[in-house]
Design a protein around this motif. Sequence first.
Motif, short mmCIF file in Angstrom:
data_model
loop_
_atom_site.label_atom_id
_atom_site.label_comp_id
_atom_site.label_asym_id
_atom_site.label_seq_id
_atom_site.Cartn_x
_atom_site.Cartn_y
_atom_site.Cartn_z
N GLY A 26 -57.84 3.11 72.69
CA GLY A 26 -57.85 3.06 74.14
C GLY A 26 -57.04 1.89 74.68
O GLY A 26 -56.27 2.04 75.65
N GLN A 27 -57.17 0.74 74.05
CA GLN A 27 -56.42 -0.44 74.51
C GLN A 27 -54.92 -0.26 74.26
O GLN A 27 -54.10 -0.61 75.12
N VAL A 28 -54.56 0.26 73.09
CA VAL A 28 -53.14 0.49 72.81
C VAL A 28 -52.57 1.51 73.79
O VAL A 28 -51.44 1.34 74.28
N THR A 29 -53.32 2.56 74.09
CA THR A 29 -52.84 3.56 75.04
C THR A 29 -52.60 2.95 76.41
O THR A 29 -51.60 3.26 77.08
N ALA A 30 -53.48 2.07 76.85
CA ALA A 30 -53.29 1.40 78.13
C ALA A 30 -52.01 0.57 78.14
O ALA A 30 -51.22 0.62 79.10
N LEU A 31 -51.77 -0.16 77.06
CA LEU A 31 -50.56 -0.99 76.99
C LEU A 31 -49.30 -0.13 76.90
O LEU A 31 -48.26 -0.49 77.48
N ALA A 32 -49.38 1.01 76.21
CA ALA A 32 -48.22 1.90 76.13
C ALA A 32 -47.89 2.49 77.51
O ALA A 32 -46.73 2.56 77.91
N ALA B 290 -50.99 7.69 71.20
CA ALA B 290 -50.58 6.83 72.31
C ALA B 290 -49.07 6.84 72.50
O ALA B 290 -48.57 6.91 73.63
N ALA B 291 -48.33 6.78 71.39
CA ALA B 291 -46.86 6.76 71.48
C ALA B 291 -46.33 8.10 72.00
O ALA B 291 -45.38 8.14 72.79
N THR B 292 -46.92 9.20 71.54
CA THR B 292 -46.50 10.52 72.01
C THR B 292 -46.77 10.68 73.49
O THR B 292 -45.93 11.19 74.25
N LEU B 293 -47.94 10.25 73.93
CA LEU B 293 -48.28 10.36 75.35
C LEU B 293 -47.32 9.53 76.19
O LEU B 293 -46.89 9.97 77.27
N HIS B 294 -46.97 8.35 75.70
CA HIS B 294 -45.96 7.54 76.41
C HIS B 294 -44.67 8.31 76.60
O HIS B 294 -44.11 8.35 77.70
N ASP B 295 -44.19 8.96 75.54
CA ASP B 295 -42.92 9.69 75.62
C ASP B 295 -43.01 10.86 76.59
O ASP B 295 -42.10 11.11 77.39
#
Length: 408
Positions: free
Chosen positions: A16-22, A308-313
Amino acid sequence: MKNKYDILIVGGGLVGQVTALACAKLDGLTIALADGRDVLSDKNGGTDGRASALSASSLRFLNRLELILSDHLQPMRDMLITDGGIGEDPVWRLHFGPDASDSDVAKMIENRHLYVALRDALKAADQIDIIGPGHVSDITHTTSGVFARIGTKDITAQLLIAADGSKSGIRNRAGITTDGREYGQRALVTSIAHSLPHDGLALQRFLPGGPLAVLPLTGQRSQLVWSDKSAAIEAALAISEADFMAELTLRIGDHLGDLSLDAPRQSYPLHLQLAQDYIATRLVLVGDAAHVIHPLAGQGLNLGLRDAATLHDVLKKALLTGRDIGGAVLREYAAWRRSDVTALATATDGLSYIFGAPKTVLGRPFSKALGHVRRLGLSAVNDSAAVKGLIMREAAGDIGEFPEFLKK
C-alpha cells in the motif's frame, strides 16, 4: 486536510505504501492513504520479523521511488537447492554460482528496514495525505466516483485501491470472490546469528515435511523460513531455544557454525488465494488483496511491487490521453497482472504439491516416486547452463513484458 482526492488507497502495509509513492510520481494526482494503524508511527512494521528477497527489477523500482535502502541490503550471490532427508548429506543439488554482478542479483532486506525507508519517503511526499488511524465503515461505488467513510472522515475519490491484505474487506464489499486452497502447512519465520560467514549463500533444502530456506542477511545473520505441517511448526515454536537450534542444525548442517536466535519465532499459515477479478467499478486490488502464493519461491512481495508499477504505467497512459483514471483503463491493469500472477501461482502451487505430496496414495509410495522425479529434475537443471540462466533471469524479474518503472 481535504476530503476530495484523485486516489484513495486503503491499507498501509508495504504494498500500500509503495503504491502511494508510485502514484505520487504522476504529476497532478492527489492521494490519500488510509489504515487502521498510524502509518507514520515508528512502531508500524516494527514487529514484522520477516525479510524479503527483492528481485533486481523490484530494486530498480524502489530506487526510482527514492527509497534509501543500501545499508540494509544483502546480495544473494550464490544459491544452493538440495533435496534429501533430515540429517542426511544431500546428494542431489542444484547450484547457481556467483556469476552475476550485484546489480543483477536479488537482495535480501528485513521488512522493518523497508518500513522505515517507506515512512521517510511518505513524510516527504507532498501529494500524499495519511488518513487515520481509522477503519472503513462505509463505501459507495458509482460511475462518477467512490465515497468512503474512514473513522469520522468522509472521503471522495476517482479511484479506490484495495491494499488491505488477504482478508480484504474492500474486496469482499465489492463482491469479488477468491479461488485457492489451504496447504495444511505453516511457515516458521525468524532470523538467526551464526559464527561463520554466509558469503551471500541462499540455501533451500527440500525436506520430507516441506522446504526450509536459509537466506543471507547483513552481517553474520540469516533469515529462516521453515515450511512444514502445522503440527510440526507448532512443536518447533514450543520447544526451548537450545532444542530448536539443535533441530535446525540437524536440518541445515554445520556450514554456518554455531547458531543462535536473533529474533522471536513467528509463524504464518500457508495458502493459495487468487481473486477472481482484480478490478471492479472504480476499484483496483493490489498485493495480498489480489493474490497470495506459496512462499517457496520468495516472490510474494515482488508480485505486489509489480502490481504497483503496472498500475503506475496504466494510470500514466490514462493521464497522457485524457482518460478517466477510474474507468475502462483499469481493464488493462487486470489483464496484465492476471497473466503474470497466474503463471507464478501455478508454478509455485505445482512445486508445493510435488515437495509436499502425501506418502501414499491407495497404499502405494506416491511421494517416493515424485521424489525421484524432482531429484532427476534438479540434476538435469544443474547440468544445463542455459536453463539455470533462464531461472536466474526469472528470479531477477527480467523476463516477459513488465512495466517501464521496472526496466533497466
